[in-house]
Write a protein that holds these residues in place. Structure first.
Motif, PDB file in Angstrom:
ATOM      1  N   LEU A 126       7.475  12.544  14.871  1.00  0.00           N
ATOM      2  CA  LEU A 126       6.090  12.170  15.132  1.00  0.00           C
ATOM      3  C   LEU A 126       5.836  10.690  14.847  1.00  0.00           C
ATOM      4  CD1 LEU A 126       3.245  13.110  15.932  1.00  0.00           C
ATOM      5  CD2 LEU A 126       2.820  13.619  13.511  1.00  0.00           C
ATOM      6  N   LEU A 127       6.044  10.259  13.596  1.00  0.00           N
ATOM      7  CA  LEU A 127       5.746   8.887  13.199  1.00  0.00           C
ATOM      8  C   LEU A 127       6.761   8.407  12.181  1.00  0.00           C
ATOM      9  CD1 LEU A 127       1.867   9.170  12.678  1.00  0.00           C
ATOM     10  CD2 LEU A 127       3.006   8.038  14.602  1.00  0.00           C
ATOM     11  N   ARG A 128       6.694   7.105  11.912  1.00  0.00           N
ATOM     12  CA  ARG A 128       7.497   6.497  10.850  1.00  0.00           C
ATOM     13  C   ARG A 128       6.620   6.281   9.627  1.00  0.00           C
ATOM     14  NH1 ARG A 128      10.171   0.563  11.598  1.00  0.00           N
ATOM     15  NH2 ARG A 128       8.024   0.132  12.235  1.00  0.00           N
ATOM     16  N   ARG A 129       7.212   6.406   8.469  1.00  0.00           N
ATOM     17  CA  ARG A 129       6.513   6.144   7.209  1.00  0.00           C
ATOM     18  C   ARG A 129       7.069   4.871   6.569  1.00  0.00           C
ATOM     19  NH1 ARG A 129       7.829   9.496   1.702  1.00  0.00           N
ATOM     20  NH2 ARG A 129       5.967   9.024   0.493  1.00  0.00           N
ATOM     21  N   TRP A 130       6.174   3.957   6.224  1.00  0.00           N
ATOM     22  CA  TRP A 130       6.546   2.784   5.439  1.00  0.00           C
ATOM     23  C   TRP A 130       6.409   3.147   3.964  1.00  0.00           C
ATOM     24  CZ3 TRP A 130       6.329  -2.731   7.240  1.00  0.00           C
ATOM     25  CH2 TRP A 130       6.376  -2.828   8.628  1.00  0.00           C
ATOM     26  N   LYS A 131       7.437   2.832   3.201  1.00  0.00           N
ATOM     27  CA  LYS A 131       7.430   3.176   1.774  1.00  0.00           C
ATOM     28  C   LYS A 131       7.778   1.942   0.955  1.00  0.00           C
ATOM     29  CE  LYS A 131       9.445   6.613  -1.390  1.00  0.00           C
ATOM     30  NZ  LYS A 131      10.419   7.716  -1.485  1.00  0.00           N
ATOM     31  N   ASP A 132       6.969   1.671  -0.055  1.00  0.00           N
ATOM     32  CA  ASP A 132       7.167   0.466  -0.880  1.00  0.00           C
ATOM     33  C   ASP A 132       7.190  -0.788  -0.017  1.00  0.00           C
ATOM     34  OD1 ASP A 132       7.346   1.969  -3.209  1.00  0.00           O
ATOM     35  OD2 ASP A 132       9.499   2.232  -3.024  1.00  0.00           O
ATOM     36  N   SER A 247      26.105   0.417   7.078  1.00  0.00           N
ATOM     37  CA  SER A 247      25.702   1.335   8.149  1.00  0.00           C
ATOM     38  C   SER A 247      24.693   0.686   9.097  1.00  0.00           C
ATOM     39  CB  SER A 247      25.068   2.589   7.541  1.00  0.00           C
ATOM     40  OG  SER A 247      23.733   2.311   7.138  1.00  0.00           O
ATOM     41  N   PRO A 248      24.428   1.312  10.240  1.00  0.00           N
ATOM     42  CA  PRO A 248      23.326   0.867  11.101  1.00  0.00           C
ATOM     43  C   PRO A 248      21.990   1.026  10.376  1.00  0.00           C
ATOM     44  CG  PRO A 248      24.806   2.356  12.282  1.00  0.00           C
ATOM     45  CD  PRO A 248      25.188   2.424  10.844  1.00  0.00           C
ATOM     46  N   ILE A 249      20.976   0.293  10.834  1.00  0.00           N
ATOM     47  CA  ILE A 249      19.638   0.389  10.254  1.00  0.00           C
ATOM     48  C   ILE A 249      18.909   1.602  10.837  1.00  0.00           C
ATOM     49  CG2 ILE A 249      17.396  -0.757  10.040  1.00  0.00           C
ATOM     50  CD1 ILE A 249      18.853  -3.425  10.239  1.00  0.00           C
ATOM     51  N   VAL A 250      18.217   2.346   9.977  1.00  0.00           N
ATOM     52  CA  VAL A 250      17.440   3.503  10.421  1.00  0.00           C
ATOM     53  C   VAL A 250      16.036   3.422   9.824  1.00  0.00           C
ATOM     54  CG1 VAL A 250      19.480   4.968  10.632  1.00  0.00           C
ATOM     55  CG2 VAL A 250      18.208   4.919   8.472  1.00  0.00           C
ATOM     56  N   PRO A 251      15.059   4.148  10.394  1.00  0.00           N
ATOM     57  CA  PRO A 251      13.710   4.153   9.809  1.00  0.00           C
ATOM     58  C   PRO A 251      13.756   4.610   8.364  1.00  0.00           C
ATOM     59  CG  PRO A 251      13.714   5.199  11.962  1.00  0.00           C
ATOM     60  CD  PRO A 251      15.143   4.989  11.598  1.00  0.00           C
ATOM     61  N   TYR A 252      12.867   4.066   7.546  1.00  0.00           N
ATOM     62  CA  TYR A 252      12.876   4.433   6.121  1.00  0.00           C
ATOM     63  C   TYR A 252      12.636   5.923   5.960  1.00  0.00           C
ATOM     64  CZ  TYR A 252      12.560   3.671   1.133  1.00  0.00           C
ATOM     65  OH  TYR A 252      12.810   3.699  -0.206  1.00  0.00           O
ATOM     66  N   ASP A 253      11.488   6.388   6.420  1.00  0.00           N
ATOM     67  CA  ASP A 253      11.161   7.815   6.431  1.00  0.00           C
ATOM     68  C   ASP A 253      10.468   8.126   7.744  1.00  0.00           C
ATOM     69  OD1 ASP A 253      12.211   8.626   4.017  1.00  0.00           O
ATOM     70  OD2 ASP A 253      10.300   8.685   2.949  1.00  0.00           O
ATOM     71  N   PRO A 299      10.038   2.800  16.128  1.00  0.00           N
ATOM     72  CA  PRO A 299      10.614   1.904  17.147  1.00  0.00           C
ATOM     73  C   PRO A 299      11.741   2.591  17.906  1.00  0.00           C
ATOM     74  CG  PRO A 299      10.310   0.745  15.070  1.00  0.00           C
ATOM     75  CD  PRO A 299      10.067   2.198  14.789  1.00  0.00           C
ATOM     76  N   ALA A 300      11.759   2.394  19.212  1.00  0.00           N
ATOM     77  CA  ALA A 300      12.731   3.084  20.058  1.00  0.00           C
ATOM     78  C   ALA A 300      14.175   2.801  19.638  1.00  0.00           C
ATOM     79  CB  ALA A 300      12.522   2.683  21.517  1.00  0.00           C
ATOM     80  N   LEU A 303      15.017   4.746  16.523  1.00  0.00           N
ATOM     81  CA  LEU A 303      15.112   6.167  16.833  1.00  0.00           C
ATOM     82  C   LEU A 303      16.442   6.470  17.513  1.00  0.00           C
ATOM     83  CD1 LEU A 303      13.747   8.895  16.738  1.00  0.00           C
ATOM     84  CD2 LEU A 303      12.640   8.369  18.917  1.00  0.00           C
ATOM     85  N   ARG A 304      16.890   5.570  18.390  1.00  0.00           N
ATOM     86  CA  ARG A 304      18.205   5.756  19.025  1.00  0.00           C
ATOM     87  C   ARG A 304      19.321   5.717  17.986  1.00  0.00           C
ATOM     88  NH1 ARG A 304      16.014   2.427  23.139  1.00  0.00           N
ATOM     89  NH2 ARG A 304      16.971   0.578  22.189  1.00  0.00           N
ATOM     90  N   ASN A 305      19.196   4.812  17.011  1.00  0.00           N
ATOM     91  CA  ASN A 305      20.210   4.742  15.950  1.00  0.00           C
ATOM     92  C   ASN A 305      20.351   6.076  15.234  1.00  0.00           C
ATOM     93  OD1 ASN A 305      20.767   2.072  16.471  1.00  0.00           O
ATOM     94  ND2 ASN A 305      19.646   1.269  14.708  1.00  0.00           N
ATOM     95  N   VAL A 306      19.221   6.745  15.045  1.00  0.00           N
ATOM     96  CA  VAL A 306      19.233   8.027  14.347  1.00  0.00           C
ATOM     97  C   VAL A 306      19.777   9.132  15.247  1.00  0.00           C
ATOM     98  CG1 VAL A 306      17.813   9.801  13.253  1.00  0.00           C
ATOM     99  CG2 VAL A 306      17.307   7.395  12.857  1.00  0.00           C
ATOM    100  N   THR A 307      19.232   9.246  16.453  1.00  0.00           N
ATOM    101  CA  THR A 307      19.589  10.378  17.305  1.00  0.00           C
ATOM    102  C   THR A 307      21.057  10.357  17.746  1.00  0.00           C
ATOM    103  OG1 THR A 307      18.732   9.173  19.230  1.00  0.00           O
ATOM    104  CG2 THR A 307      17.237  10.707  18.137  1.00  0.00           C
TER     105      THR A 307
END
Length: 322
Positions: A126-132, A247-253, A299-300, A303-307
């Motif tokens: 759904l969304l990305r979470r920014w933490k700290d 590793s590659p960069i991925v969304p925080y949460d 960010p697309a 998200l690709r890095n994760v999927t």
């Protein structure tokens, strides 16, 4: 059958009305009660929004998360949501099961963990979470500066310290890095167990400081952890350390939602989360929720890095690396 349904109808106060009621009327009342208590406008429980979390500290998670889900529930009152609850699982498999059974509506967790839950439960990003104040991160595998290890392939026959099986930065990303290098990973019972000569053994340290300490003391050959944790701990390290893999960069949460949720409810949740940081009440609630800064679109590229990890990670975990 409850006493109130024997020989008479039940009033709104719960008292039994003298006389009998026709079976069709009693059946109607029973069906009505079942609908009231089992329907929820597309949420896991009747009129309850359930936020899921994967943790070994359920008490701590509930304490931190409950005000946040209460905030969401209040904003969703027009959808029939009366309150919020927190459900904690101790594994990815456990959370996926809760999602499949519609016992959890939302999950906020690290991106690769969320990917695994999505693949097993059909939930969706759904969304990305920014933490700290951070929106993305990556992992590193570190060794002692004076060690003979320069590449991941050098770790064959050695032991690596990881964090915990549902940690993206401390387990999944390092494991993916080693697996993509053709290494076979084998779980060990403890530091005293010797890994197979043709594989990399791993033990769980459960926190970055413990992992680093084991590397410093030569109790393990390497440790996989979040890059930010390494940079912070390296300042006070007993011996110099160096990085052999990044590793590659991925969304925080990320936020994921159960496939059972109504489209309209999901859209409203998205809108609430995207704007929460714009008000004092929302910003304070987010800050209390484990120092969340804001939510935004994923960010697309990230998200690709994760999927792209999906097939390999699923294979690894199904093979026993969970």
């Amino acid at each position: 059958m409850p006493k109130g349904l024997r020989g008479g109808c039940v009033t709104r106060t719960g008292c039994q009305r003298p006389g009998t009621c026709r079976s069709v009327n009693c059946l109607a009342i029973l069906v009505f009660l079942l609908v009231v208590f089992n329907s929820g406008g597309g949420v896991a429980s009747a009129r309850v929004l359930v936020l899921g979390s994967i943790s070994l500290d359920p008490v701590g998670v509930v304490r931190v998360s409950q005000p946040f889900v209460d905030y969401l529930a209040e904003k969703l009152s027009s959808y029939g949501i009366k309150r919020g609850e927190v459900a904690v699982a101790d594994s990815v498999a456990g959370m996926a099961s809760l999602m499949r059974e519609k016992k959890v509506d939302l999950l906020i967790d690290s991106s690769v963990t969320a990917l695994l839950v999505n693949e097993r439960a059909g939930s969706k990003f759904l969304l990305r979470r920014w933490k700290d104040g951070r929106d993305a991160y990556r992992s590193v595998v570190v060794v002692r500066q004076d060690s003979r290890f320069n590449f991941l392939s050098d770790l064959v026959g050695e032991t690596v310290a990881l964090e915990e099986s549902f940690s993206t930065s401390g387990f999944m990303l390092p494991v993916l890095g080693m697996a993509s290098s053709g290494l076979r990973l084998v779980p060990l019972d403890g530091l005293a167990q010797v890994p197979p000569p043709d594989a990399v053994g791993y033990v769980m340290g459960y926190d970055s400081e413990t992992q680093m300490t084991w590397v410093e003391r030569n109790q393990v050959a390497a440790a996989g952890l979040a890059e930010n944790d390494f940079k912070q701990l390296a300042k006070s390290a007993l011996v110099p350390l160096r990085v052999v893999y990044t590793s590659p960069i991925v969304p925080y949460d990320v936020v994921v939602y159960g496939k059972h949720l109504d489209h309209g409810l999901v859209s409203r949740i998205r809108a609430i989360l995207l704007s929460a940081h714009d008000t004092r009440e929302g910003a304070n609630t987010l800050d209390g929720f484990d120092q969340t800064t804001m939510f935004d679109e994923i960010p697309a590229e990230l998200l690709r890095n994760v999927t792209t990890f999906g097939p390999e990670l699923t294979r690894l975990l199904e093979g026993g690396a969970e």
